[in-house]
Design an enzyme around this catalytic site. Structure first.
Site, PDB file in Angstrom:
ATOM      1  N   SER A   1       0.787  -1.096  -0.009  1.00  0.00           N
ATOM      2  CA  SER A   1       0.007   0.037  -0.134  1.00  0.00           C
ATOM      3  C   SER A   1       0.887   1.148   0.020  1.00  0.00           C
ATOM      4  O   SER A   1       1.556   1.435   0.965  1.00  0.00           O
ATOM      5  CB  SER A   1      -1.098  -0.153   1.297  1.00  0.00           C
ATOM      6  OG  SER A   1      -1.570   1.408   1.505  1.00  0.00           O
TER       7      SER A   1
ATOM      8  N   HIS B   1      -1.026  -1.264  -4.346  1.00  0.00           N
ATOM      9  CA  HIS B   1      -2.433  -0.847  -3.658  1.00  0.00           C
ATOM     10  C   HIS B   1      -2.544   0.557  -3.489  1.00  0.00           C
ATOM     11  O   HIS B   1      -1.443   1.195  -2.860  1.00  0.00           O
ATOM     12  CB  HIS B   1      -2.742  -1.846  -2.456  1.00  0.00           C
ATOM     13  CG  HIS B   1      -3.931  -1.344  -1.807  1.00  0.00           C
ATOM     14  ND1 HIS B   1      -5.058  -2.213  -2.005  1.00  0.00           N
ATOM     15  CD2 HIS B   1      -4.295  -0.695  -0.705  1.00  0.00           C
ATOM     16  CE1 HIS B   1      -5.918  -1.713  -1.224  1.00  0.00           C
ATOM     17  NE2 HIS B   1      -5.591  -0.857  -0.355  1.00  0.00           N
TER      18      HIS B   1
ATOM     19  N   ASP C   1      -4.604   3.721  -1.854  1.00  0.00           N
ATOM     20  CA  ASP C   1      -5.561   4.061  -0.963  1.00  0.00           C
ATOM     21  C   ASP C   1      -6.238   5.406  -1.310  1.00  0.00           C
ATOM     22  O   ASP C   1      -5.675   6.436  -1.293  1.00  0.00           O
ATOM     23  CB  ASP C   1      -5.290   4.123   0.352  1.00  0.00           C
ATOM     24  CG  ASP C   1      -5.027   2.413   0.870  1.00  0.00           C
ATOM     25  OD1 ASP C   1      -6.024   1.844   0.870  1.00  0.00           O
ATOM     26  OD2 ASP C   1      -3.877   1.967   1.080  1.00  0.00           O
TER      27      ASP C   1
ATOM     28  N   MET D   1      -8.624   8.458  -0.266  1.00  0.00           N
ATOM     29  CA  MET D   1      -9.299   9.073   0.778  1.00  0.00           C
ATOM     30  C   MET D   1      -9.858  10.325   0.864  1.00  0.00           C
ATOM     31  O   MET D   1      -9.126  11.139   0.317  1.00  0.00           O
ATOM     32  CB  MET D   1      -8.581   8.839   1.985  1.00  0.00           C
ATOM     33  CG  MET D   1      -7.923   7.452   2.279  1.00  0.00           C
ATOM     34  SD  MET D   1      -6.740   7.377   3.784  1.00  0.00           S
ATOM     35  CE  MET D   1      -6.404   5.447   3.735  1.00  0.00           C
TER      36      MET D   1
ATOM     37  N   HIS E   1      -8.212   1.446  -4.157  1.00  0.00           N
ATOM     38  CA  HIS E   1      -9.201   1.202  -3.234  1.00  0.00           C
ATOM     39  C   HIS E   1      -9.970   2.740  -2.820  1.00  0.00           C
ATOM     40  O   HIS E   1      -9.357   3.588  -2.256  1.00  0.00           O
ATOM     41  CB  HIS E   1      -8.474   0.552  -1.777  1.00  0.00           C
ATOM     42  CG  HIS E   1      -9.259   0.556  -0.704  1.00  0.00           C
ATOM     43  ND1 HIS E   1      -8.485   0.257   0.636  1.00  0.00           N
ATOM     44  CD2 HIS E   1     -10.545   0.493  -0.458  1.00  0.00           C
ATOM     45  CE1 HIS E   1      -9.476   0.243   1.530  1.00  0.00           C
ATOM     46  NE2 HIS E   1     -10.742   0.313   0.907  1.00  0.00           N
TER      47      HIS E   1
ATOM     48  N   MET F   1     -12.042   4.877  -0.902  1.00  0.00           N
ATOM     49  CA  MET F   1     -12.633   5.202   0.194  1.00  0.00           C
ATOM     50  C   MET F   1     -13.194   6.896   0.261  1.00  0.00           C
ATOM     51  O   MET F   1     -13.047   7.748   0.897  1.00  0.00           O
ATOM     52  CB  MET F   1     -11.655   5.168   1.411  1.00  0.00           C
ATOM     53  CG  MET F   1     -11.271   3.722   1.670  1.00  0.00           C
ATOM     54  SD  MET F   1      -9.764   3.516   2.882  1.00  0.00           S
ATOM     55  CE  MET F   1      -8.661   3.589   1.460  1.00  0.00           C
TER      56      MET F   1
ATOM     57  N   MET G   1     -11.701  -5.667   5.149  1.00  0.00           N
ATOM     58  CA  MET G   1     -10.863  -4.802   5.930  1.00  0.00           C
ATOM     59  C   MET G   1     -10.573  -5.570   7.187  1.00  0.00           C
ATOM     60  O   MET G   1     -11.476  -5.783   7.894  1.00  0.00           O
ATOM     61  CB  MET G   1     -11.583  -3.426   6.235  1.00  0.00           C
ATOM     62  CG  MET G   1     -11.660  -2.476   5.062  1.00  0.00           C
ATOM     63  SD  MET G   1     -10.074  -2.055   4.064  1.00  0.00           S
ATOM     64  CE  MET G   1      -9.214  -1.257   5.324  1.00  0.00           C
TER      65      MET G   1
ATOM     66  N   GLY H   1      -9.054   4.291   6.772  1.00  0.00           N
ATOM     67  CA  GLY H   1      -8.638   5.525   6.932  1.00  0.00           C
ATOM     68  C   GLY H   1      -7.115   5.693   7.350  1.00  0.00           C
ATOM     69  O   GLY H   1      -6.649   6.789   6.965  1.00  0.00           O
ATOM     70  N   PHE H   2      -6.687   4.832   8.044  1.00  0.00           N
ATOM     71  CA  PHE H   2      -5.225   5.232   8.547  1.00  0.00           C
ATOM     72  C   PHE H   2      -4.347   3.806   8.382  1.00  0.00           C
ATOM     73  O   PHE H   2      -4.716   2.663   8.582  1.00  0.00           O
ATOM     74  CB  PHE H   2      -5.220   5.418   9.650  1.00  0.00           C
ATOM     75  CG  PHE H   2      -5.676   6.712  10.082  1.00  0.00           C
ATOM     76  CD1 PHE H   2      -5.316   7.906   9.720  1.00  0.00           C
ATOM     77  CD2 PHE H   2      -7.023   6.818  10.745  1.00  0.00           C
ATOM     78  CE1 PHE H   2      -6.014   9.387  10.110  1.00  0.00           C
ATOM     79  CE2 PHE H   2      -7.770   7.962  10.703  1.00  0.00           C
ATOM     80  CZ  PHE H   2      -7.302   9.194  10.455  1.00  0.00           C
ATOM     81  N   GLY H   3      -2.934   4.026   7.894  1.00  0.00           N
ATOM     82  CA  GLY H   3      -1.915   2.691   8.042  1.00  0.00           C
ATOM     83  C   GLY H   3      -1.565   2.573   9.552  1.00  0.00           C
ATOM     84  O   GLY H   3      -1.902   3.244  10.193  1.00  0.00           O
TER      85      GLY H   3
ATOM     86  N   ASP I   1      -6.880  -6.262   3.937  1.00  0.00           N
ATOM     87  CA  ASP I   1      -6.020  -5.012   4.109  1.00  0.00           C
ATOM     88  C   ASP I   1      -6.151  -4.579   5.575  1.00  0.00           C
ATOM     89  O   ASP I   1      -7.246  -4.461   5.994  1.00  0.00           O
ATOM     90  CB  ASP I   1      -6.761  -4.131   3.060  1.00  0.00           C
ATOM     91  CG  ASP I   1      -6.228  -2.872   3.117  1.00  0.00           C
ATOM     92  OD1 ASP I   1      -5.228  -2.330   3.708  1.00  0.00           O
ATOM     93  OD2 ASP I   1      -6.874  -1.952   2.159  1.00  0.00           O
ATOM     94  N   GLY I   2      -4.963  -4.228   6.003  1.00  0.00           N
ATOM     95  CA  GLY I   2      -4.985  -3.671   7.534  1.00  0.00           C
ATOM     96  C   GLY I   2      -4.362  -4.559   8.516  1.00  0.00           C
ATOM     97  O   GLY I   2      -4.896  -5.631   8.983  1.00  0.00           O
TER      98      GLY I   2
ATOM     99  N   GLY J   1       0.900  -1.990   4.184  1.00  0.00           N
ATOM    100  CA  GLY J   1       1.762  -0.808   3.838  1.00  0.00           C
ATOM    101  C   GLY J   1       2.870  -0.647   4.748  1.00  0.00           C
ATOM    102  O   GLY J   1       3.808  -0.661   4.253  1.00  0.00           O
TER     103      GLY J   1
HETATM  104  C1  DX5 Z   1      -6.382   1.584   5.162  1.00  0.00           C
HETATM  105  C2  DX5 Z   1      -6.049   1.189   4.003  1.00  0.00           C
HETATM  106  C3  DX5 Z   1      -4.959   0.490   4.352  1.00  0.00           C
HETATM  107  C4  DX5 Z   1      -3.383   0.762   4.805  1.00  0.00           C
HETATM  108  C5  DX5 Z   1      -2.743  -0.420   5.239  1.00  0.00           C
HETATM  109  O1  DX5 Z   1      -7.612   2.272   5.448  1.00  0.00           O
HETATM  110  O2  DX5 Z   1      -6.949   0.900   3.255  1.00  0.00           O
HETATM  111  O3  DX5 Z   1      -4.522  -0.168   2.713  1.00  0.00           O
HETATM  112  O4  DX5 Z   1      -2.820   1.329   3.873  1.00  0.00           O
HETATM  113  O5  DX5 Z   1      -1.727  -0.122   6.017  1.00  0.00           O
HETATM  114  P1  DX5 Z   1      -1.051  -1.104   7.008  1.00  0.00           P
HETATM  115  O6  DX5 Z   1      -0.519  -2.216   6.332  1.00  0.00           O
HETATM  116  O7  DX5 Z   1       0.227  -0.295   7.679  1.00  0.00           O
HETATM  117  O8  DX5 Z   1      -2.149  -1.455   8.122  1.00  0.00           O
HETATM  118 ZN    ZN Z   2      -6.547   0.064   1.016  1.00  0.00          ZN
END
Ligand code: DX5
Ligand code: ZN
Length: 220
Positions: free
Chosen positions: A11, A36, A38, A40, A69, A71, A140, A145-147, A178-179, A200
């Protein structure tokens, strides 16, 4: 166990945003299967990332399939822009509304592969009646929303249920997670039936991308 090694989709959210061209070249050279991306909007999720102009700019630097992806809500007005920017696969959340079936039809009509993303609280039934329009289902394992968040173990039975649903459908539908995917959580996702792993932090946060990708693939 599934017959093939899982595909790894790093990601970009965890990459160095000041050096994105270099980052995508490096991740391709390191053996990533997909990229990937993201997207947002600060409305559907409480964070803002980047849009189609950046996807288009990166397309010149990377030959990997672009796994976009979304969002964002609404998503429909932006599908064409992401398709034209170079998305190969476009995934949407049912909650982005208003008509998931129509959105998937639109993605397919643009000549792109279509995916549905299930949030932690979204049941598998949300995708059950649109599987004929799905090339991918994404589970998910964090709130979007966040990594860098922690993997939600509660989602493992959902992955297994979707694997059964996909098998019963007889369709070639990828099952993505993912996540919070790491070398520790990847084997559990794999055992539950996932065949594409988004990561990510576990990839872009590592000093050696090739080693991180190989570790995820090997662990799973
Ligand atoms: C979160 C994203 C993910 C995120 C994953 O909303 O959809 O793709 O980048 O990050 P990690 O692998 O750090 O959890
Ligand atoms: Zn994602």
């Amino acid at each position: 166990m599934l017959p093939h090694p899982p595909r790894i989709a790093p990601s970009l959210l965890a990459a160095d945003f000041a050096r994105l061209g270099e980052e995508v070249r490096a991740i391709e050279a390191a053996g990533a299967d997909w990229l990937h991306l993201d997207i947002m909007d600060g409305h559907f999720v409480p964070n803002i990332s980047f849009g189609p102009a950046l996807v288009r700019a990166l397309r010149r630097h990377c030959g990997l399939p672009f796994d976009v992806h979304l969002m964002i809500a609404p998503a429909d007005p932006y599908l064409e822009a992401f398709a034209e920017a170079g998305a190969d696969l476009i995934s949407v959340h049912p909650e982005a509304g208003p008509h998931l079936h129509r959105t998937l039809q639109s993605i397919r009509a643009l000549g792109r592969r279509a995916g549905v993303v299930l949030n932690p609280a979204t049941p598998v039934s949300a995708v059950e009646h649109v599987l004929d329009l799905c090339d991918l289902v994404l589970v998910m394992t964090v709130n979007p929303g966040f990594g860098g968040q922690s993997f939600l173990e509660s989602q493992l039975p959902k992955i297994a249920a979707l694997r059964r649903m996909i098998a019963e459908s007889g369709r070639a539908i990828a099952l993505q997670v993912d996540g919070g995917v790491t070398a520790e959580t990847a084997p559990r996702c794999r055992a539950a039936g996932a065949d594409v792993l988004v990561a990510g932090t576990a990839v872009f946060g590592a000093p050696d991308y090739a080693r991180a990708i190989a570790a995820l693939r090997g662990a799973a």
